[in-house]
Design an enzyme around this catalytic site. Structure first.
Site, short mmCIF file in Angstrom:
data_model
loop_
_atom_site.label_atom_id
_atom_site.label_comp_id
_atom_site.label_asym_id
_atom_site.label_seq_id
_atom_site.Cartn_x
_atom_site.Cartn_y
_atom_site.Cartn_z
N LYS A 32 0.84 -1.20 0.00
CA LYS A 32 0.00 0.00 0.00
C LYS A 32 0.87 1.25 0.00
CE LYS A 32 -0.38 0.11 5.05
NZ LYS A 32 -1.28 0.23 6.20
N ARG A 130 -10.86 1.31 14.81
CA ARG A 130 -10.59 2.08 13.60
C ARG A 130 -11.44 1.53 12.47
NH1 ARG A 130 -4.40 2.27 11.52
NH2 ARG A 130 -4.97 0.15 10.95
N TYR A 252 16.30 30.55 7.30
CA TYR A 252 15.16 31.39 7.68
C TYR A 252 15.13 31.61 9.19
CZ TYR A 252 12.95 31.12 3.06
OH TYR A 252 12.67 31.24 1.72
N MET A 300 11.78 24.78 1.75
CA MET A 300 11.03 24.01 0.77
C MET A 300 11.93 23.20 -0.14
SD MET A 300 8.18 25.26 -2.02
CE MET A 300 7.07 25.88 -0.74
#
Length: 356
Positions: A32, A130, A252, A300
């Site tokens: 998966k 679940r 940053y 990013m």
């Protein structure tokens, strides 16, 4: 210059064979989420060639996409199905894993429409809360046999909540609960263990094990050495090196401050590539097997590492993920798990499959 993600298919097969050898029943391959981010279209056929005959996906669409590559074997969709999906499920020969009475009703209607007996895997909830049939729904099945009319139950399945913690009491509570459920389905095959569950002993054996994480090199026994072969290596070329004086800042926000004259290497990998922002000021990479700390924030498209004292130059490669510092180790630095590290791996990497 693009980062390189190498995926060792021979290691995936070796891991599956090792797990299959541990298990008296059949051993599936869980592929998966695009084989945990590593490429189901590449991994699935290799496992098929190695002898795997049962595969689990999460969504029906995943199974349908892979059916042409995996003919003649069981493909099961763990997340069940919707009424508009029953036709595709039947047409592609997918076995739905169903855990509710309303899903059984939709699949039963498809069986009636086709005039066929259709296969199904029943999922029962033994503690995850679940997916899975509840005690109330199981009681309804006992009282009304027509709720399974036109359906052939291939397996009854449950999912362990804490298999990676061998001493967790919930493991044995779930096994006992599952044994009670199986009194309702005499003679039907069972499926219990994920990778970690396969290491819990004979009580957790079943007719079909469902290893996933261990195939891809994640450690199924976190309290012990990893018995699985490493599968991935992620390397990125250094784009630039900046000399930063004492008191200079990096990245940053300027929240990393040099305490000495430092050499800072920039690589073209960032959170857009799945190199998590949570690694800011905590992650490490390797340069010629020497750990180098991640400094400043992951942005990013770029990340910076302190290579002070090393003979690193632009064009040299930093290993961001590899046998010496694998997904589990990187996950600890990011405060997550190895599953998220692998499934986050981005599409901008140049991918190379080795051991094919």
């Amino acid at each position: 210059m693009t980062a390189l993600l190498e995926i060792d298919l021979a290691a995936v097969v070796s891991n599956w064979r090792k797990l299959a050898a541990m298990h008296a029943g059949a051993t599936a391959g869980v592929i998966k989420a695009d084989a945990y981010g590593l490429g189901a279209a590449q991994v699935g056929p290799r496992l098929l060639a190695a002898g795997c005959r049962h595969f689990f996906l999460a969504h029906l669409a995943e199974a349908v996409a892979l059916r042409p590559l995996l003919p003649g074997v069981m493909l099961a969709a763990l997340n069940g199905l919707r009424p508009e999906e029953t036709g595709d499920c039947h047409a592609q020969g997918i076995v739905p894993v169903l855990g509710s009475l309303h899903e059984l009703g939709w699949w039963r209607a498809e069986a009636a429409l086709r005039g066929e007996v259709l296969p199904v895997i029943l999922q029962v909830d033994t503690g995850m809360a679940r997916l899975g049939l509840s005690a109330k729904e199981l009681a309804a099945l006992r009282e009304d046999q027509t709720l399974l009319q036109g359906l052939r139950v291939e397996y009854v399945l449950t999912h362990l909540t804490s298999s990676e913690i061998p001493r967790a009491p919930v493991n044995h509570r779930q096994v006992l609960a599952f044994a009670g459920v199986m009194q309702q389905f005499p003679g039907v095959k069972t499926s219990i263990a994920n990778t970690s569950g396969m290491f819990l002993g004979a009580d957790f054996a079943s007719d079909l094990a469902r290893p996933g994480a261990g195939l891809y090199g994640l450690n199924p026994t976190p309290e012990a050495a990893n018995p699985m072969r490493p599968v991935v290596r992620l390397s990125a070329p250094i784009l630039q090196i900046h000399e930063v004086e004492t008191g200079g800042t990096v990245g940053y926000g300027g929240d990393w401050v040099a305490k000495r004259p430092s050499r800072i290497a920039t690589v073209g990998v960032g959170y857009a590539d799945g190199y998590l922002r949570a690694l800011s000021n905590t992650g490490t990479a390797r340069f010629d097997d020497t750990p180098v700390p991640l400094v400043g924030r992951v942005s990013m498209d770029l990340t910076t590492f302190d290579v002070t004292g090393l003979r690193a130059s632009p064009g040299d490669m930093l290993c961001l993920l590899g046998p010496e510092h694998g997904p589990d180790a990187l996950a600890r630095e990011a405060g997550t798990n190895g599953y998220e590290i692998l499934t986050s791996l981005g599409r901008r990497y140049r991918r190379r499959y080795i051991g094919a």
